[in-house]
Design a protein around this motif. Structure first.
Motif, PDB file in Angstrom:
ATOM      1  N   ALA A  38       0.876  -1.344   0.093  1.00 24.04           N
ATOM      2  CA  ALA A  38       0.208  -0.404   0.121  1.00 24.04           C
ATOM      3  C   ALA A  38       0.758   1.544  -0.189  1.00 24.04           C
ATOM      4  CB  ALA A  38      -0.797   0.171   1.103  1.00 24.04           C
ATOM      5  N   SER A  39       1.875   0.804   0.843  1.00 22.81           N
ATOM      6  CA  SER A  39       2.884   2.629   0.699  1.00 22.81           C
ATOM      7  C   SER A  39       3.575   2.780  -1.311  1.00 22.81           C
ATOM      8  CB  SER A  39       4.450   2.187   0.831  1.00 22.81           C
ATOM      9  OG  SER A  39       4.829   1.476   0.569  1.00 22.81           O
ATOM     10  N   GLN A  40       2.926   2.324  -1.676  1.00 20.02           N
ATOM     11  CA  GLN A  40       3.197   2.524  -2.796  1.00 20.02           C
ATOM     12  C   GLN A  40       2.329   2.851  -3.891  1.00 20.02           C
ATOM     13  OE1 GLN A  40       4.293  -0.735  -5.893  1.00 20.02           O
ATOM     14  NE2 GLN A  40       4.854  -1.792  -4.047  1.00 20.02           N
ATOM     15  N   VAL A  41       1.576   3.405  -3.223  1.00 17.74           N
ATOM     16  CA  VAL A  41       0.162   3.829  -4.024  1.00 17.74           C
ATOM     17  C   VAL A  41      -1.114   4.305  -2.974  1.00 17.74           C
ATOM     18  CG1 VAL A  41      -0.645   2.084  -5.668  1.00 17.74           C
ATOM     19  CG2 VAL A  41      -1.451   2.058  -3.160  1.00 17.74           C
ATOM     20  N   PHE A  42      -0.590   4.758  -1.419  1.00 17.61           N
ATOM     21  CA  PHE A  42      -0.954   5.731  -0.682  1.00 17.61           C
ATOM     22  C   PHE A  42      -0.497   6.105  -0.039  1.00 17.61           C
ATOM     23  CE2 PHE A  42      -3.579   6.163   3.354  1.00 17.61           C
ATOM     24  CZ  PHE A  42      -4.077   6.705   2.969  1.00 17.61           C
ATOM     25  N   PHE A  43       0.214   7.726  -0.166  1.00 18.71           N
ATOM     26  CA  PHE A  43       0.735   8.615   0.819  1.00 18.71           C
ATOM     27  C   PHE A  43      -0.369   9.008   2.261  1.00 18.71           C
ATOM     28  CE2 PHE A  43       2.988   9.243  -3.663  1.00 18.71           C
ATOM     29  CZ  PHE A  43       3.360   7.907  -3.277  1.00 18.71           C
ATOM     30  N   GLN A  44      -1.268  10.368   1.869  1.00 20.65           N
ATOM     31  CA  GLN A  44      -1.794  10.850   2.388  1.00 20.65           C
ATOM     32  C   GLN A  44      -2.905  10.845   2.269  1.00 20.65           C
ATOM     33  OE1 GLN A  44      -0.205  15.089   2.068  1.00 20.65           O
ATOM     34  NE2 GLN A  44      -1.404  15.164   4.010  1.00 20.65           N
ATOM     35  N   SER A  45      -4.187  10.762   3.316  1.00 21.86           N
ATOM     36  CA  SER A  45      -5.866  11.473   3.306  1.00 21.86           C
ATOM     37  C   SER A  45      -6.432  12.502   5.259  1.00 21.86           C
ATOM     38  CB  SER A  45      -6.512  10.103   3.353  1.00 21.86           C
ATOM     39  OG  SER A  45      -6.744   9.098   2.416  1.00 21.86           O
ATOM     40  N   PHE A  46      -7.500  12.420   4.307  1.00 24.70           N
ATOM     41  CA  PHE A  46      -8.531  13.291   4.953  1.00 24.70           C
ATOM     42  C   PHE A  46      -9.289  12.693   5.639  1.00 24.70           C
ATOM     43  CE2 PHE A  46      -5.593  16.483   3.151  1.00 24.70           C
ATOM     44  CZ  PHE A  46      -4.806  16.942   4.228  1.00 24.70           C
ATOM     45  N   ILE A  47      -9.667  13.010   7.532  1.00 24.38           N
ATOM     46  CA  ILE A  47     -10.869  11.711   7.720  1.00 24.38           C
ATOM     47  C   ILE A  47     -11.479  13.719   8.373  1.00 24.38           C
ATOM     48  CG2 ILE A  47     -11.825  11.183   9.517  1.00 24.38           C
ATOM     49  CD1 ILE A  47      -9.572   9.402  10.099  1.00 24.38           C
ATOM     50  N   THR A  48     -12.494  13.855   7.695  1.00 24.64           N
ATOM     51  CA  THR A  48     -12.787  15.761   7.682  1.00 24.64           C
ATOM     52  C   THR A  48     -14.721  14.925   8.444  1.00 24.64           C
ATOM     53  OG1 THR A  48     -13.536  15.821   5.949  1.00 24.64           O
ATOM     54  CG2 THR A  48     -12.179  16.965   6.744  1.00 24.64           C
ATOM     55  N   TYR A  49     -14.398  15.144   9.473  1.00 24.77           N
ATOM     56  CA  TYR A  49     -15.436  14.398  10.276  1.00 24.77           C
ATOM     57  C   TYR A  49     -16.671  15.650  10.184  1.00 24.77           C
ATOM     58  CZ  TYR A  49     -18.166  10.235  12.018  1.00 24.77           C
ATOM     59  OH  TYR A  49     -19.474   9.690  12.574  1.00 24.77           O
ATOM     60  N   SER A  50     -16.359  16.561  10.798  1.00 24.08           N
ATOM     61  CA  SER A  50     -17.170  17.769  11.278  1.00 24.08           C
ATOM     62  C   SER A  50     -17.564  18.756   9.850  1.00 24.08           C
ATOM     63  CB  SER A  50     -16.791  17.954  12.577  1.00 24.08           C
ATOM     64  OG  SER A  50     -15.393  19.307  12.181  1.00 24.08           O
ATOM     65  N   GLU A  51     -18.817  19.636   9.887  1.00 22.61           N
ATOM     66  CA  GLU A  51     -18.918  20.454   9.038  1.00 22.61           C
ATOM     67  C   GLU A  51     -17.315  21.412   9.226  1.00 22.61           C
ATOM     68  OE1 GLU A  51     -22.589  22.529   9.431  1.00 22.61           O
ATOM     69  OE2 GLU A  51     -23.752  20.282   9.383  1.00 22.61           O
ATOM     70  N   GLU A  52     -16.958  21.690  10.421  1.00 24.75           N
ATOM     71  CA  GLU A  52     -16.047  23.132  10.796  1.00 24.75           C
ATOM     72  C   GLU A  52     -14.801  22.819  10.148  1.00 24.75           C
ATOM     73  OE1 GLU A  52     -18.639  23.649  13.910  1.00 24.75           O
ATOM     74  OE2 GLU A  52     -18.135  21.711  13.083  1.00 24.75           O
ATOM     75  N   ALA A  53     -14.617  20.970   9.886  1.00 24.76           N
ATOM     76  CA  ALA A  53     -12.986  20.676   9.471  1.00 24.76           C
ATOM     77  C   ALA A  53     -13.611  19.915   7.810  1.00 24.76           C
ATOM     78  CB  ALA A  53     -13.122  19.174   9.582  1.00 24.76           C
ATOM     79  N   LYS A  54     -14.122  20.195   6.803  1.00 22.71           N
ATOM     80  CA  LYS A  54     -14.658  20.078   6.004  1.00 22.71           C
ATOM     81  C   LYS A  54     -13.959  21.583   5.178  1.00 22.71           C
ATOM     82  CE  LYS A  54     -18.166  16.322   5.990  1.00 22.71           C
ATOM     83  NZ  LYS A  54     -17.873  16.147   7.196  1.00 22.71           N
ATOM     84  N   MET A  55     -14.986  22.537   5.656  1.00 26.44           N
ATOM     85  CA  MET A  55     -14.784  23.846   5.621  1.00 26.44           C
ATOM     86  C   MET A  55     -13.061  23.948   5.500  1.00 26.44           C
ATOM     87  SD  MET A  55     -18.378  25.498   6.528  1.00 26.44           S
ATOM     88  CE  MET A  55     -17.957  24.917   8.393  1.00 26.44           C
ATOM     89  N   LYS A  56     -12.569  24.165   7.324  1.00 25.12           N
ATOM     90  CA  LYS A  56     -11.030  24.731   7.074  1.00 25.12           C
ATOM     91  C   LYS A  56     -10.613  23.999   6.126  1.00 25.12           C
ATOM     92  CE  LYS A  56      -7.771  25.409  11.477  1.00 25.12           C
ATOM     93  NZ  LYS A  56      -7.713  25.175  12.651  1.00 25.12           N
TER      94      LYS A  56
END
Length: 225
Positions: free
Chosen positions: A114-132
């Motif tokens: 997986a390290s060859q294909v995946f480096f970073q993701s975001f868990i934006t669970y709240s509305e605030e996180a989605k906006m920020k």
């Protein structure tokens, strides 16, 4: 004994049962056993060596009948297939997750390589996180609701501004117990193609989250296969 496993995703067990019924009648020597889990169906197709020719004919006709719903000819989950395909094609993937809470990232990193294909993701669970973090417009959330393809498509744009990858996918939904339980919205982007869609699932919180995660992986598979 001759046997092979066929892994399907993208439609219901009853749909495939009706689709494959004529094939079963045409080849009574072949035994077909379905096993369903989180929306994916494994068909174990079995017979004895004396029916080798019929077995080969059946497999060809089976593949033709199910088309794009077939994602693997061996018993494996969709995340295994996707990681192998990403490695084979030299592609990377990044997620913006809400209701799945990191499950997509887990499903990818469960697989060796997986390290060859995946480096970073975001868990934006709240509305605030989605906006920020993902720069989702609060007006979009107000007008369409946080669970909408309008929001997931903006999550993709925000993801692109934060991460360099070949494939971007975002998800927002109600896994329960509150909200419009079972409604999940998705966006997936690869090259110049973006797909926005929604699904409605039934079952427990875990079932909704798993089926939604598998759905995104299946859409990625369709785009890169």
């Amino acid at each position: 004994v001759l046997y092979v496993d066929k892994m399907l995703f993208g439609n219901s067990e009853s749909y495939f049962e009706n689709l494959l019924e004529p094939l079963g009648k045409k080849f009574p020597q072949i035994e077909i056993s379905p096993y369903v889990s989180y929306g994916r169906i494994r068909y174990r197709i079995k017979t004895t060596k004396q029916y080798q020719n019929e077995f080969n004919d059946f497999l060809k006709q089976f593949d033709n009948a199910v088309g794009d719903y077939l994602y693997s000819n061996v018993e494996e989950e969709i995340n295994e297939t996707v990681v192998k395909k990403l490695i084979e094609k030299g592609l990377t993937v990044s997620f913006a997750e809400s209701c799945t809470g990191g499950l997509l990232a887990k499903l990818i990193t469960d697989i060796p390589g997986a390290s060859q294909v995946f480096f970073q993701s975001f868990i934006t669970y709240s509305e605030e996180a989605k906006m920020k973090i993902l720069h989702v417009d609060p007006v979009t959330i107000k007008n369409y609701g946080v669970v909408s393809t309008n929001v997931t498509s903006e999550m993709i744009k925000g993801l692109e501004s934060n991460v360099k990858a070949d494939i971007y996918a975002s998800i927002s939904g109600y896994a329960g117990p509150s909200g419009d339980v079972g409604l999940v919205c998705f966006s997936v982007k690869y090259q110049d193609k973006i797909v926005n869609f929604e699904k409605r699932y039934h079952g427990t919180r875990e079932m909704i989250r798993m089926r939604a995660a598998y759905e995104i992986l299946y859409q990625i598979y369709l785009m890169i296969r």
